[in-house]
Scaffold this motif. Structure first.
Motif, PDB file in Angstrom:
ATOM      1  N   VAL A 145       0.842  -1.206   0.000  1.00  0.00           N
ATOM      2  CA  VAL A 145       0.000   0.000   0.000  1.00  0.00           C
ATOM      3  C   VAL A 145       0.875   1.253   0.000  1.00  0.00           C
ATOM      4  O   VAL A 145       0.624   2.216  -0.735  1.00  0.00           O
ATOM      5  CB  VAL A 145      -0.947   0.001   1.222  1.00  0.00           C
ATOM      6  N   ALA A 146       1.913   1.235   0.841  1.00  0.00           N
ATOM      7  CA  ALA A 146       2.826   2.383   0.903  1.00  0.00           C
ATOM      8  C   ALA A 146       3.528   2.601  -0.435  1.00  0.00           C
ATOM      9  O   ALA A 146       3.722   3.741  -0.876  1.00  0.00           O
ATOM     10  CB  ALA A 146       3.842   2.184   2.022  1.00  0.00           C
ATOM     11  N   LEU A 147       3.910   1.505  -1.090  1.00  0.00           N
ATOM     12  CA  LEU A 147       4.572   1.621  -2.394  1.00  0.00           C
ATOM     13  C   LEU A 147       3.621   2.130  -3.466  1.00  0.00           C
ATOM     14  O   LEU A 147       4.038   2.799  -4.423  1.00  0.00           O
ATOM     15  CB  LEU A 147       5.140   0.254  -2.809  1.00  0.00           C
ATOM     16  N   LEU A 148       2.338   1.814  -3.311  1.00  0.00           N
ATOM     17  CA  LEU A 148       1.329   2.342  -4.245  1.00  0.00           C
ATOM     18  C   LEU A 148       1.108   3.834  -4.027  1.00  0.00           C
ATOM     19  O   LEU A 148       1.003   4.610  -4.985  1.00  0.00           O
ATOM     20  CB  LEU A 148       0.003   1.592  -4.064  1.00  0.00           C
ATOM     21  N   LEU A 149       1.043   4.231  -2.756  1.00  0.00           N
ATOM     22  CA  LEU A 149       0.732   5.620  -2.439  1.00  0.00           C
ATOM     23  C   LEU A 149       1.938   6.545  -2.596  1.00  0.00           C
ATOM     24  O   LEU A 149       1.778   7.719  -2.955  1.00  0.00           O
ATOM     25  CB  LEU A 149       0.212   5.714  -1.000  1.00  0.00           C
ATOM     26  N   GLY A 150       3.134   6.035  -2.316  1.00  0.00           N
ATOM     27  CA  GLY A 150       4.329   6.871  -2.303  1.00  0.00           C
ATOM     28  C   GLY A 150       4.585   7.653  -3.584  1.00  0.00           C
ATOM     29  O   GLY A 150       4.694   8.890  -3.554  1.00  0.00           O
ATOM     30  N   THR A 262       2.367   0.033 -10.888  1.00  0.00           N
ATOM     31  CA  THR A 262       1.174  -0.050 -10.051  1.00  0.00           C
ATOM     32  C   THR A 262       0.621  -1.469 -10.047  1.00  0.00           C
ATOM     33  O   THR A 262       0.189  -1.975  -9.000  1.00  0.00           O
ATOM     34  CB  THR A 262       0.102   0.925 -10.556  1.00  0.00           C
ATOM     35  N   ALA A 263       0.638  -2.133 -11.204  1.00  0.00           N
ATOM     36  CA  ALA A 263       0.173  -3.525 -11.283  1.00  0.00           C
ATOM     37  C   ALA A 263       1.041  -4.429 -10.420  1.00  0.00           C
ATOM     38  O   ALA A 263       0.539  -5.338  -9.740  1.00  0.00           O
ATOM     39  CB  ALA A 263       0.198  -4.001 -12.739  1.00  0.00           C
ATOM     40  N   LEU A 264       2.348  -4.188 -10.424  1.00  0.00           N
ATOM     41  CA  LEU A 264       3.256  -4.969  -9.585  1.00  0.00           C
ATOM     42  C   LEU A 264       2.932  -4.768  -8.102  1.00  0.00           C
ATOM     43  O   LEU A 264       2.839  -5.741  -7.339  1.00  0.00           O
ATOM     44  CB  LEU A 264       4.703  -4.547  -9.874  1.00  0.00           C
ATOM     45  N   ALA A 265       2.738  -3.514  -7.697  1.00  0.00           N
ATOM     46  CA  ALA A 265       2.415  -3.221  -6.301  1.00  0.00           C
ATOM     47  C   ALA A 265       1.057  -3.798  -5.915  1.00  0.00           C
ATOM     48  O   ALA A 265       0.871  -4.294  -4.793  1.00  0.00           O
ATOM     49  CB  ALA A 265       2.447  -1.724  -6.053  1.00  0.00           C
TER      50      ALA A 265
END
Length: 418
Positions: A145-150, A262-265
């Motif tokens: 989630v953090a990697l998506l939002l960052g 984003t797909a990876l995250a």
């Protein structure tokens, strides 16, 4: 859920979020401030070596002091290094030298901070009334989630605010991580005196460090796990950092790169959730092989670079499988790394993991320049196939479930849990 695991997971998310914002925002701020593309590259290059050295050397300290304390201190170093830049901007003019100086200082907290949090995991499981499977699954999920939002947060902040304000916000995230860690009772981070004294802390720091390396390199289990994680880091970094950017440029769709990441995250998020819910059920070997084979399938979908949508699908499958694989590896490391050696063993592993991505990107760049980007993608997949063979056929990875019998005292038996 008790306070201890909540505080641990919250601090982890804040730290990952701050790092992911900094990874996007800092190069852009360097470009805006200096106007030099080479300057942005110089900052990244200058911070790489100190980060690796800090990861190697600070494990001795982490095995000596309270692990909650070491986690807090490393976050404070990262926060102070970022906050120093806007402070200097108030009284002087920021230039490339300042960015390099505080980039190096900040890098001294990054890998040791990761190691300190990893070393704290067994104590969180013991004191928090939570299974290792659930804790690691939640950590992978929240990290995704953090990697998506960052990156999205970094882009938004750069548009809305000036560089100094963005740096203050980034530093605040690391500071909040440190303060949240303080919610974990001090006693949780205390190293058991008997376990600490069982480690050979005679001699100087160099002798102590070598003892940690001896444990790592003499354990077939730890060597196999390190091989798998390094191979994953090399391949993923090369794909994200070079192969896919070149591919999307060639097909004239550079904006699609962000959607692939984003797909990876998103895959990591789903994989972490699945392991959180079901990871304690079934045989660990089945989870392990599923993660390995799924990751291989995802890389195989990406490797031909056949179409944008197939690459999207491959990225999601890689993320999903990596979420399962990474969570299980985390559980195994909690169980099988001697408590008194965790700082040194995990510090060495994290240092190697920090050095691996630049190696993968450089190798992919050479292949792309001398042959084609399509050959580079295939070669990277072949690298992972070697790692797959290690994971499937290594004897030390065949029996992963915990055993009831008392350990025999043999070092390899203790490390492998068999």
């Amino acid at each position: 859920m008790k306070r201890v695991p909540i505080a641990y997971l919250s601090s982890y998310v804040l730290s990952v979020l701050g790092n992911s914002i900094a990874a996007i925002a800092l190069p852009l701020i360097v470009l805006q401030t200096t106007g030099s593309v080479l300057g942005a590259g110089a900052v990244a290059a200058a911070t790489a070596v100190p980060a690796v050295l800090a990861g190697l050397l600070m494990g001795v300290v982490i095995d000596r002091i309270n692990r909650r304390t070491s986690s807090v201190l490393t976050d404070l170093v990262s926060a102070a290094a970022i906050a120093a830049l806007p402070l200097i901007d108030l009284f002087s003019e920021l230039n490339l030298g300042w960015f390099i100086l505080f980039g190096v200082i900040g890098s001294l907290g990054d890998v040791p901070g990761l190691t300190a949090r990893d070393a704290l995991l067994p104590a969180i499981v013991r004191d928090g009334g939570i299974t290792a499977e659930r804790l690691l699954g939640l950590r992978e999920t929240l990290g995704a989630v953090a990697l998506l939002l960052g990156p999205a947060a970094a882009g938004t902040l750069i548009v809305l605010f000036d560089g100094s304000t963005v740096l203050w916000i980034t530093a605040a995230s690391s500071l909040a991580g440190a303060l949240t860690t303080l919610l974990i009772p001090h006693r949780v981070g205390v190293i058991n005196p008997g376990e600490r004294d069982a480690a050979p802390f005679t001699g100087g720091s160099w002798t102590q460090l070598r003892e940690g390396w001896r444990v790592l390199f003499r354990s077939r289990f730890l060597l196999a796990v390190t091989t798998l994680t390094v191979a994953s880091a090399v391949v993923l970094a090369a794909l994200q950092g070079l192969v896919l950017p070149v591919y999307f440029t060639l097909v004239e769709q550079p904006g699609m790169l962000g959607f692939v990441l984003t797909a990876l995250a998103a895959g990591l998020l789903v994989g972490g959730l699945v392991y959180t819910i079901a990871g304690a059920r079934g045989r660990r070997r089945a989870w392990f092989v599923t993660g390995l084979v799924g990751t291989t399938l995802g890389f195989a979908l990406i490797a031909p670079l056949a179409s944008v949508w197939i690459v999207f699908g491959g990225a999601f499958v890689v993320g999903l499988s990596s979420g399962l694989f990474s969570s299980l590896i985390g559980v195994l490391m909690i169980e099988r790394v001697p408590e008194q050696m965790r700082g040194r063993v995990l510090g060495t592993q994290n240092a190697v993991m920090t050095a691996a991505p630049p190696v993968g990107i450089m190798a992919a760049a050479v292949l792309t320049a001398t042959v084609t980007v399509y050959v580079a993608a295939v070669v990277l997949t072949a690298v992972w196939l070697v790692a797959l063979a290690v994971g499937v056929f290594a004897r030390s990875l065949r029996h992963l479930d915990p055993v009831v019998e008392q350990p025999t005292g043999d070092e390899e038996t203790v490390l492998s849990g068999a």
